[in-house]
Design a protein around this motif. Structure first.
Motif, PDB file in Angstrom:
ATOM      1  N   ASN A 117      -5.292  10.227  -1.686  1.00  0.00           N
ATOM      2  CA  ASN A 117      -5.418  10.121  -0.482  1.00  0.00           C
ATOM      3  C   ASN A 117      -6.632   9.225   0.098  1.00  0.00           C
ATOM      4  N   SER A 169       2.484   1.764  -3.364  1.00  0.00           N
ATOM      5  CA  SER A 169       1.727   1.980  -4.446  1.00  0.00           C
ATOM      6  C   SER A 169       1.289   3.518  -4.209  1.00  0.00           C
ATOM      7  N   HIS A 170       1.069   4.059  -2.953  1.00  0.00           N
ATOM      8  CA  HIS A 170       1.008   5.435  -2.664  1.00  0.00           C
ATOM      9  C   HIS A 170       1.971   6.259  -3.234  1.00  0.00           C
ATOM     10  N   LEU A 184       0.790  -1.174  -0.034  1.00  0.00           N
ATOM     11  CA  LEU A 184      -0.085   0.116   0.044  1.00  0.00           C
ATOM     12  C   LEU A 184       0.677   1.433  -0.038  1.00  0.00           C
ATOM     13  N   THR A 217      -6.199   5.516  -1.057  1.00  0.00           N
ATOM     14  CA  THR A 217      -5.315   5.010  -0.194  1.00  0.00           C
ATOM     15  C   THR A 217      -5.854   4.290   1.026  1.00  0.00           C
TER      16      THR A 217
END
Length: 165
Positions: free
Chosen positions: A135, A106-107, A103, A138
């Motif tokens: 945001n 990827s963000h 995660l 995510t």
């Protein structure tokens, strides 16, 4: 380069204009007029492409630590993605670390895409929309992964089932 060449061309043009035939003299005047022309605005398009880029304040922590963290996170994903399958254990802690790393990776990747392709100076409103959208996405994916880990079989077991299917 052009400033070095220009005086010598003007000298050659002036010298040729003094001692050459009249037909060459008109060509020399055209050549010298071309090189000393001030109509350069027609060559380059107007707009923000020609504006100077503001120089950011120097900060050692801004770029180098961020880049190092990205590289360590990307390199750490290799053993993190192999460890749950190689160990054979269904450890929710390993799953949680793997999901968090994916995660975060990827963000940061999508954040870099927004920074690179949506300039703040031209599209500040659009950039804010994409930034907040990233945001929200995510947080949504994080909550979904948490629910999948706590209330369902987990990521590692789901990948094992998909692999055997």
């Amino acid at each position: 380069m052009a400033s070095i060449v220009r005086p010598s061309l003007l000298r050659q043009t002036a010298l040729a204009a003094r001692c050459a035939k009249p037909a060459f003299r008109s060509n020399a005047i055209k050549a010298s007029a071309f090189h000393t022309s001030t109509q350069r605005s027609a060559i380059l398009p107007p707009g923000p492409l020609n504006d100077p880029v503001p120089i950011p304040n120097p900060s050692a922590a801004h770029g180098s630590y961020h880049w190092t963290f990205e590289r360590l996170l990307a390199a750490g994903l290799v053993p993190l993605s192999i460890a749950p399958f190689a160990a054979g254990s269904l450890n929710p802690t390993t799953d949680a670390i793997l999901c968090s790393a994916i995660l975060l990776h990827s963000h940061i990747g999508f954040q870099s895409v927004i920074i690179d392709y949506i300039p703040k100076t031209r599209y500040s409103g659009l950039r804010k929309i994409f930034w907040w959208g990233l945001n929200v996405a995510t947080v949504t994916v994080g909550v979904g992964l948490y629910e999948f880990e706590t209330n369902d079989i987990g990521v590692t077991e789901a990948i094992k089932k998909i692999w055997k299917a």
